[in-house]
Design a protein around this motif. Structure first.
Motif, PDB file in Angstrom:
ATOM      1  N   SER A  68       5.878  10.806  -3.365  1.00  0.00           N
ATOM      2  CA  SER A  68       5.743  10.703  -2.025  1.00  0.00           C
ATOM      3  C   SER A  68       5.613   9.058  -1.786  1.00  0.00           C
ATOM      4  CB  SER A  68       4.490  11.179  -1.073  1.00  0.00           C
ATOM      5  OG  SER A  68       3.495  10.596  -1.927  1.00  0.00           O
ATOM      6  N   GLY A  69       5.048   8.589  -0.573  1.00  0.00           N
ATOM      7  CA  GLY A  69       5.132   6.987  -0.429  1.00  0.00           C
ATOM      8  C   GLY A  69       3.733   6.641   0.168  1.00  0.00           C
ATOM      9  N   PRO A  70       3.220   5.268   0.177  1.00  0.00           N
ATOM     10  CA  PRO A  70       2.269   4.699   0.752  1.00  0.00           C
ATOM     11  C   PRO A  70       1.734   5.214   2.026  1.00  0.00           C
ATOM     12  CG  PRO A  70       3.765   2.947   0.287  1.00  0.00           C
ATOM     13  CD  PRO A  70       4.390   4.255   0.111  1.00  0.00           C
ATOM     14  N   TRP A  71       2.806   5.497   2.851  1.00  0.00           N
ATOM     15  CA  TRP A  71       2.640   5.904   4.356  1.00  0.00           C
ATOM     16  C   TRP A  71       3.049   7.289   4.665  1.00  0.00           C
ATOM     17  CZ3 TRP A  71      -1.673   3.234   6.103  1.00  0.00           C
ATOM     18  CH2 TRP A  71      -1.836   2.200   5.521  1.00  0.00           C
ATOM     19  N   GLY A  72       2.682   8.179   3.749  1.00  0.00           N
ATOM     20  CA  GLY A  72       3.056   9.531   4.180  1.00  0.00           C
ATOM     21  C   GLY A  72       2.218  10.222   5.311  1.00  0.00           C
ATOM     22  N   THR A  73       2.579  11.351   5.500  1.00  0.00           N
ATOM     23  CA  THR A  73       1.820  12.125   6.521  1.00  0.00           C
ATOM     24  C   THR A  73       0.258  11.983   6.645  1.00  0.00           C
ATOM     25  OG1 THR A  73       3.730  13.725   6.891  1.00  0.00           O
ATOM     26  CG2 THR A  73       1.419  14.507   7.588  1.00  0.00           C
ATOM     27  N   LYS A  74      -0.302  12.340   5.501  1.00  0.00           N
ATOM     28  CA  LYS A  74      -1.811  12.341   5.249  1.00  0.00           C
ATOM     29  C   LYS A  74      -2.590  11.141   5.373  1.00  0.00           C
ATOM     30  CE  LYS A  74      -2.063  14.763   1.324  1.00  0.00           C
ATOM     31  NZ  LYS A  74      -0.659  15.140   1.169  1.00  0.00           N
ATOM     32  N   ILE A  75      -1.938  10.042   4.548  1.00  0.00           N
ATOM     33  CA  ILE A  75      -2.344   8.699   4.461  1.00  0.00           C
ATOM     34  C   ILE A  75      -2.371   8.067   5.877  1.00  0.00           C
ATOM     35  CG2 ILE A  75      -2.241   6.388   3.656  1.00  0.00           C
ATOM     36  CD1 ILE A  75      -1.353   7.547   0.976  1.00  0.00           C
ATOM     37  N   THR A  76      -1.235   8.470   6.558  1.00  0.00           N
ATOM     38  CA  THR A  76      -0.983   7.667   7.889  1.00  0.00           C
ATOM     39  C   THR A  76      -2.061   8.308   8.760  1.00  0.00           C
ATOM     40  OG1 THR A  76       1.333   7.341   7.761  1.00  0.00           O
ATOM     41  CG2 THR A  76       0.617   7.755  10.014  1.00  0.00           C
ATOM     42  N   GLN A  77      -2.393   9.451   8.697  1.00  0.00           N
ATOM     43  CA  GLN A  77      -3.420  10.321   9.583  1.00  0.00           C
ATOM     44  C   GLN A  77      -4.912   9.539   9.075  1.00  0.00           C
ATOM     45  OE1 GLN A  77      -2.925  11.960  12.386  1.00  0.00           O
ATOM     46  NE2 GLN A  77      -5.237  12.292  12.605  1.00  0.00           N
ATOM     47  N   LEU A  78      -5.101   9.716   7.954  1.00  0.00           N
ATOM     48  CA  LEU A  78      -6.500   9.463   7.489  1.00  0.00           C
ATOM     49  C   LEU A  78      -6.950   8.126   7.390  1.00  0.00           C
ATOM     50  CD1 LEU A  78      -6.462  11.864   4.290  1.00  0.00           C
ATOM     51  CD2 LEU A  78      -7.531  12.309   6.659  1.00  0.00           C
ATOM     52  N   ALA A  79      -5.631   7.224   7.429  1.00  0.00           N
ATOM     53  CA  ALA A  79      -5.910   5.867   7.786  1.00  0.00           C
ATOM     54  C   ALA A  79      -6.617   5.347   9.106  1.00  0.00           C
ATOM     55  CB  ALA A  79      -4.630   4.816   7.475  1.00  0.00           C
ATOM     56  N   LYS A  80      -6.115   6.061  10.115  1.00  0.00           N
ATOM     57  CA  LYS A  80      -6.891   5.964  11.458  1.00  0.00           C
ATOM     58  C   LYS A  80      -8.171   6.362  11.344  1.00  0.00           C
ATOM     59  CE  LYS A  80      -2.133   7.060  13.285  1.00  0.00           C
ATOM     60  NZ  LYS A  80      -1.416   8.029  14.333  1.00  0.00           N
ATOM     61  N   THR A  81      -8.405   7.433  10.805  1.00  0.00           N
ATOM     62  CA  THR A  81      -9.803   7.991  10.661  1.00  0.00           C
ATOM     63  C   THR A  81     -10.806   6.954  10.164  1.00  0.00           C
ATOM     64  OG1 THR A  81      -9.016  10.239  10.443  1.00  0.00           O
ATOM     65  CG2 THR A  81     -11.260   9.834   9.784  1.00  0.00           C
ATOM     66  N   ALA A  82     -10.259   6.371   9.020  1.00  0.00           N
ATOM     67  CA  ALA A  82     -11.097   5.227   8.266  1.00  0.00           C
ATOM     68  C   ALA A  82     -11.234   4.117   9.216  1.00  0.00           C
ATOM     69  CB  ALA A  82     -10.193   4.893   6.877  1.00  0.00           C
ATOM     70  N   GLU A  83     -10.020   3.780   9.911  1.00  0.00           N
ATOM     71  CA  GLU A  83     -10.398   2.342  10.867  1.00  0.00           C
ATOM     72  C   GLU A  83     -11.239   2.634  11.640  1.00  0.00           C
ATOM     73  OE1 GLU A  83      -8.318   0.554  13.806  1.00  0.00           O
ATOM     74  OE2 GLU A  83      -7.931  -1.028  12.287  1.00  0.00           O
ATOM     75  N   ARG A  84     -11.333   4.081  12.373  1.00  0.00           N
ATOM     76  CA  ARG A  84     -12.500   4.165  13.452  1.00  0.00           C
ATOM     77  C   ARG A  84     -13.904   4.225  13.045  1.00  0.00           C
ATOM     78  NH1 ARG A  84      -8.738   8.609  14.750  1.00  0.00           N
ATOM     79  NH2 ARG A  84     -10.112   9.949  13.481  1.00  0.00           N
ATOM     80  N   ARG A  85     -14.148   4.189  11.539  1.00  0.00           N
ATOM     81  CA  ARG A  85     -15.312   4.354  10.869  1.00  0.00           C
ATOM     82  C   ARG A  85     -15.421   2.740  10.648  1.00  0.00           C
ATOM     83  NH1 ARG A  85     -19.475   7.428  11.810  1.00  0.00           N
ATOM     84  NH2 ARG A  85     -18.904   9.557  11.998  1.00  0.00           N
ATOM     85  N   GLY A  86     -14.671   1.888  10.854  1.00  0.00           N
ATOM     86  CA  GLY A  86     -14.967   0.276  10.588  1.00  0.00           C
ATOM     87  C   GLY A  86     -14.445  -0.166   8.956  1.00  0.00           C
ATOM     88  N   PHE A  87     -13.578   0.615   8.729  1.00  0.00           N
ATOM     89  CA  PHE A  87     -13.112   0.614   7.270  1.00  0.00           C
ATOM     90  C   PHE A  87     -11.559  -0.247   6.973  1.00  0.00           C
ATOM     91  CE2 PHE A  87     -16.153   3.459   5.920  1.00  0.00           C
ATOM     92  CZ  PHE A  87     -16.562   3.218   4.634  1.00  0.00           C
ATOM     93  N   ASP A  88     -11.538  -1.373   6.525  1.00  0.00           N
ATOM     94  CA  ASP A  88     -10.211  -1.871   5.997  1.00  0.00           C
ATOM     95  C   ASP A  88      -9.356  -0.674   5.087  1.00  0.00           C
ATOM     96  OD1 ASP A  88     -10.592  -4.465   7.728  1.00  0.00           O
ATOM     97  OD2 ASP A  88     -11.666  -4.968   5.992  1.00  0.00           O
TER      98      ASP A  88
END
Length: 223
Positions: A68-88
């Motif tokens: 896969s790649g660095p911005w596949g389906t799961k990572i793209t979705q979970l990155a949003k979750t992390a940013e909502r929690r204040g994570f870079d």
């Protein structure tokens, strides 16, 4: 779009940069190891001194799977979750090599640091993240169908330094990584194991992955 002196940034939304990178060596180091990009309607907020050598507050580092790649389906979705929690968010591109040790070395060279560091990985990325724990000492680890405990050269390392906050998610119908291997890892490291009615990719269980990562990050933030 060029970020600082060489690190490539792909922007699909508004990019907020508080400070450009100032050192040529650091810029090339980031260019070699990280592709930072924003998502649609998802602004990446670069910390004031974004540096693999400086201490940011909250950071999650994803590791994608073998093909896969660095911005596949799961990572793209979970990155949003992390940013909502204040994570870079950092998601390095490991696609230049399919050798586990090469990817582990790349993550260790990147040497991400944060007051609250979380590693997350899917499939081969789960193995990479787990094997990096001893050196990087994250506060938490989030693994999705991790390719751990395979009896093959390069895949047979025993992860050390697994943090007490560790969540493992696996599919009952995973035909790539046997469920027994995830169960063994969870048992040996006292990790929370969630078995879902899904296959190896877990892409059909994104809401549950969202929830589990969010719970883990909330726990980290309370520490």
């Amino acid at each position: 779009m060029i970020f600082g002196l060489g690190a490539e940034v792909e922007a699909h939304g508004q990019l907020h940069v508080e400070r450009f990178l100032a050192a040529t060596a650091l810029a090339w180091r980031l260019a070699d190891h990280v592709r930072i990009r924003t998502l649609f309607r998802f602004a990446y907020h670069a910390p004031t001194s974004f540096s693999v050598n400086s201490m940011t507050e909250n950071l999650i580092v994803f590791a994608h799977g073998k093909e896969s790649g660095p911005w596949g389906t799961k990572i793209t979705q979970l990155a949003k979750t992390a940013e909502r929690r204040g994570f870079d968010v950092i998601s390095p591109d490991y696609s230049h090599s399919q050798e586990p040790q090469d990817r582990i070395d790349q993550l260790l060279t990147l040497a991400p640091r944060a007051q609250r560091l979380v590693l997350a990985g899917s499939s081969m990325g789960g193995y990479v993240s787990a094997m990096a724990c001893a050196a990087l000492q994250p506060q938490a680890l989030f693994l999705m169908a991790p390719a751990i405990h395979f009896p093959f050269p390069g895949w047979d390392g025993e992860p050390l330094g697994i943090p007490k906050r560790c969540t493992v998610v696996h599919g009952w119908h995973d035909d790539i990584v046997p469920l027994a291997q995830a169960q063994r890892f969870a048992r040996e490291h006292n990790a929370a194991l969630h078995i879902l009615d899904s296959g190896h990719t877990l892409n059909d269980r994104l809401p549950m992955l969202d929830l589990l990562l969010d719970q883990l990050l909330a726990d980290v933030l309370q520490s």
